[in-house]
Scaffold this active site. Structure first.
Site, mmCIF file in Angstrom:
data_model
loop_
_atom_site.group_PDB
_atom_site.id
_atom_site.type_symbol
_atom_site.label_atom_id
_atom_site.label_comp_id
_atom_site.label_asym_id
_atom_site.label_seq_id
_atom_site.Cartn_x
_atom_site.Cartn_y
_atom_site.Cartn_z
ATOM 1 N N GLU A 195 -1.876 -8.867 4.657
ATOM 2 C CA GLU A 195 -1.814 -9.288 6.061
ATOM 3 C C GLU A 195 -3.176 -9.511 6.691
ATOM 4 O O GLU A 195 -3.277 -10.122 7.763
ATOM 5 C CB GLU A 195 -1.014 -8.270 6.885
ATOM 6 N N HIS A 215 -3.630 -5.132 0.915
ATOM 7 C CA HIS A 215 -3.108 -5.561 2.220
ATOM 8 C C HIS A 215 -3.177 -7.082 2.352
ATOM 9 O O HIS A 215 -4.228 -7.632 2.687
ATOM 10 C CB HIS A 215 -3.901 -4.903 3.348
ATOM 11 N N VAL A 227 -2.899 -14.621 32.098
ATOM 12 C CA VAL A 227 -1.923 -15.430 31.376
ATOM 13 C C VAL A 227 -0.620 -14.669 31.166
ATOM 14 O O VAL A 227 0.476 -15.209 31.363
ATOM 15 C CB VAL A 227 -2.495 -15.862 30.003
ATOM 16 N N ASP A 228 -0.726 -13.407 30.770
ATOM 17 C CA ASP A 228 0.450 -12.650 30.352
ATOM 18 C C ASP A 228 1.468 -12.496 31.480
ATOM 19 O O ASP A 228 2.649 -12.793 31.311
ATOM 20 C CB ASP A 228 0.036 -11.278 29.822
ATOM 21 N N SER A 229 1.027 -12.018 32.631
ATOM 22 C CA SER A 229 1.973 -11.809 33.729
ATOM 23 C C SER A 229 2.499 -13.141 34.252
ATOM 24 O O SER A 229 3.640 -13.225 34.713
ATOM 25 C CB SER A 229 1.331 -11.002 34.858
ATOM 26 N N SER A 230 1.684 -14.197 34.175
ATOM 27 C CA SER A 230 2.143 -15.516 34.617
ATOM 28 C C SER A 230 3.274 -16.025 33.727
ATOM 29 O O SER A 230 4.285 -16.545 34.215
ATOM 30 C CB SER A 230 0.979 -16.512 34.615
ATOM 31 N N CYS A 256 0.840 -1.201 0.000
ATOM 32 C CA CYS A 256 0.000 0.000 0.000
ATOM 33 C C CYS A 256 0.883 1.262 0.000
ATOM 34 O O CYS A 256 1.515 1.574 -0.993
ATOM 35 C CB CYS A 256 -0.970 -0.030 1.171
ATOM 36 N N SER A 298 -1.028 -10.285 37.924
ATOM 37 C CA SER A 298 -2.446 -9.908 37.904
ATOM 38 C C SER A 298 -3.354 -11.113 38.027
ATOM 39 O O SER A 298 -4.543 -10.967 38.279
ATOM 40 C CB SER A 298 -2.767 -9.174 36.594
ATOM 41 N N GLY A 299 -2.798 -12.311 37.834
ATOM 42 C CA GLY A 299 -3.623 -13.505 37.786
ATOM 43 C C GLY A 299 -3.925 -13.941 36.369
ATOM 44 O O GLY A 299 -4.470 -15.016 36.150
#
EC number: 6.3.5.2
Length: 520
Positions: A181, A179, A236-239, A89, A233-234
């Site tokens: 993607e 595009h 997935v990410d922080s774990s 593009c 935080s409990g």
């Protein structure tokens, strides 16, 4: 081994960022082919790219016009590196403009194109190998190429775009006006794969194991012998961040689990049991619920909620860090989707994110964000690669501000309890129905709206709970999940009968866009 030396051993394709909200999807798609890819600023120099040593470069889309005074440019020496370049593009228009072709407002050359169009291939090309001569692609452009540079030839056009695909194979330069993607370009993945594998010569051998090696090297190089705090935080990410950091720096990591009074049902005990017990993370549990709820009393604006919670989180960490002595870093589970929604150097802000921009200017820590180039599904894959059990890896995503952004309007204990209990019922019934892997994310929201109802022989005037359930691949776009009616009926019946102060259930059938996943 340093991060740089590891990266030098890994084939990579660099995406230059020109401002599209979906730029990271390009890198995301390329990584699906087993090729490492990441975004870099369009301001990068040819010399800096030489040092990175990519096997390919993609120039992304963007909102600007190449002939505008403030247009994002490119170091012209990049075209002389001999590295295959694909312009998408705006990227194609930039190649054309810089190499002697002509770009004009689309009204002067044909029609603007927004939405799906049919691409007509006029010549064979490595880039389109294995795709049909006519194919649906997503167009989103207001300008158009009317003259191509010397050495280029036409590969494809559309009814309203005279040059929809061009190439100069001698210089390994390729341009497409659409595009690839996004999923609306039906053969977009094939086109990107052809560029990565056939044109750039990628082996396709990059994996999450490579990512783990690179991130561990980066963390060790950054941290040295200093200490890191991680706020759990409990979710997935922080774990996943916690397990990755422990693998990298061991007992230099201290985790602070702040119970801000905005957690899901039994969240605190579950976090301590899973991460503190099973994985042996050093976790300090802090009960700060009164502190947070007092600050949030009577606050209705969601942005104010996010800022208050983000600030207070850091102040709590600061208090705990002062007790620990010598802590220099704060780790966060920021994902790339968080950064996109919060705006980048070239992209506009949709909303501030709880892991981005919610921190005070006088913060006493340096930030470490190991996941900020990953999407949610990649984080789950990373968790599995780290040996984490599925009950953690597939845990429902949970935002840093917790239930504060799932309670509309002022926060009260009564509202919080309706969300805790209704959310627990929703998660239980989704799991019983065997849908917990099919539905990307699901939760309940207290809408703040009261309505009249009848229970028994009495009139009620209680809260309306909304159920939000979505399907998605990468979190950038999403559709509402078409849950079976019998499952929805059971969830609704249970919530109304088991949760006090609730008499009505509604189902959110909005896609993203126009909505975001969370209500606030």
């Amino acid at each position: 081994m340093t991060e740089i030396s590891i990266l030098n051993d890994v084939q990579k394709i660099i995406v230059l960022d020109y401002g599209s909200q979906y730029n990271q999807l390009i890198a995301r798609r390329i990584r699906e082919f087993g090729v490492f890819s990441e975004l870099k600023s369009h301001k990068i120099t040819a010399q800096e790219l030489r040092e990175i040593n990519p096997i390919g470069i993609v120039l992304s889309g963007g909102p600007n016009s190449v002939y505008a005074d403030n247009a994002f440019g490119i170091d012209p020496e990049i075209f002389e590196l001999g590295i295959p370049i694909l312009g998408i593009c705006y990227g194609m228009q930039l190649i054309t403009h810089k190499l002697g072709g002509k770009v004009v407002p689309a009204g002067q050359a044909g029609n603007r194109e927004y939405g799906q169009s049919t691409l007509h291939l006029r010549e064979t090309s490595k880039l389109f190998s294995g795709t049909p001569q006519e194919q649906l692609v997503l167009m989103s452009h207001g300008d158009a190429v009317t003259e191509i540079p010397e050495g280029f030839h036409l590969v494809g056009d559309s009814n309203d775009c005279p040059y929809a695909a061009i190439e100069n194979t001698e210089k390994n330069l390729y341009g497409i006006q659409f595009h690839p993607e996004v999923r609306h370009s039906v053969y977009g993945n094939d086109i990107l794969k052809n560029f990565a594998i056939s044109i750039c010569g990628a082996r396709g051998d990059w994996s999450m194991d490579n990512f783990i090696d690179m991130e561990i090297a980066k963390i060790r190089e950054t941290v040295g012998d200093r200490k890191v705090l991680l706020g759990l935080s409990g979710g997935v990410d922080s774990s996943v961040v916690g397990v990755l950091l422990q693998k990298a720096i061991g007992d230099q990591l201290t985790c602070i689990f702040v119970d801000h009074g905005l957690l899901r049902k039994d969240e605190g005990d579950q976090v301590m049991g899973m991460l503190g017990g099973k994985f042996g993370l050093n976790i300090i549990r802090v009960d700060a619920s009164k502190r947070f709820l007092d600050l949030l009393a009577d606050v209705e604006d969601p942005e104010k909620k996010r800022k208050i919670i983000g600030n207070e989180f850091v102040y709590v960490f600061d208090d705990e860090a002062s007790k620990l002595k010598g802590v220099d870093f704060l780790a966060q589970g920021t994902l790339y989707t968080d950064i996109i929604e919060s705006g980048t150097e070239t992209a506009q802000t949709i909303k501030s994110h709880h892991n981005v921009g919610g921190l005070p200017e006088d913060m006493q820590f340096e930030l470490i964000e190991p996941l900020n180039t990953l999407f949610k599904d990649e984080v789950r894959a990373l968790g599995i690669a780290l040996g984490m059990p599925e009950e953690i890896v597939w845990r429902q995503p949970f935002p840093g501000p917790g239930l504060a952004i799932r309670v509309m309007g002022p926060i009260t204990e009564e509202k919080l309890e309706t969300v805790r209990e209704s959310d627990a019922i929703l998660r239980e019934e989704i799991a019983k129905a065997g849908l917990d892997r099919d539905v990307w994310q699901y939760f309940t929201v207290n809408t703040g709206v009261r309505s009249v109802g009848v229970m028994g022989d009495g009139r009620t005037y209680d809260y309306t709970i909304a159920i939000r359930a979505i399907t998605s691949i990468d979190g950038m776009t999403a559709d509402f999940a078409q849950l079976p009616w019998d499952v929805l009926k059971k969830i609704s019946t249970r919530i109304v009968n088991e949760v006090d102060h609730v008499n009505r259930i509604v189902y959110d059938i909005t896609s993203k866009p126009p909505a975001t996943v969370e209500w606030e």
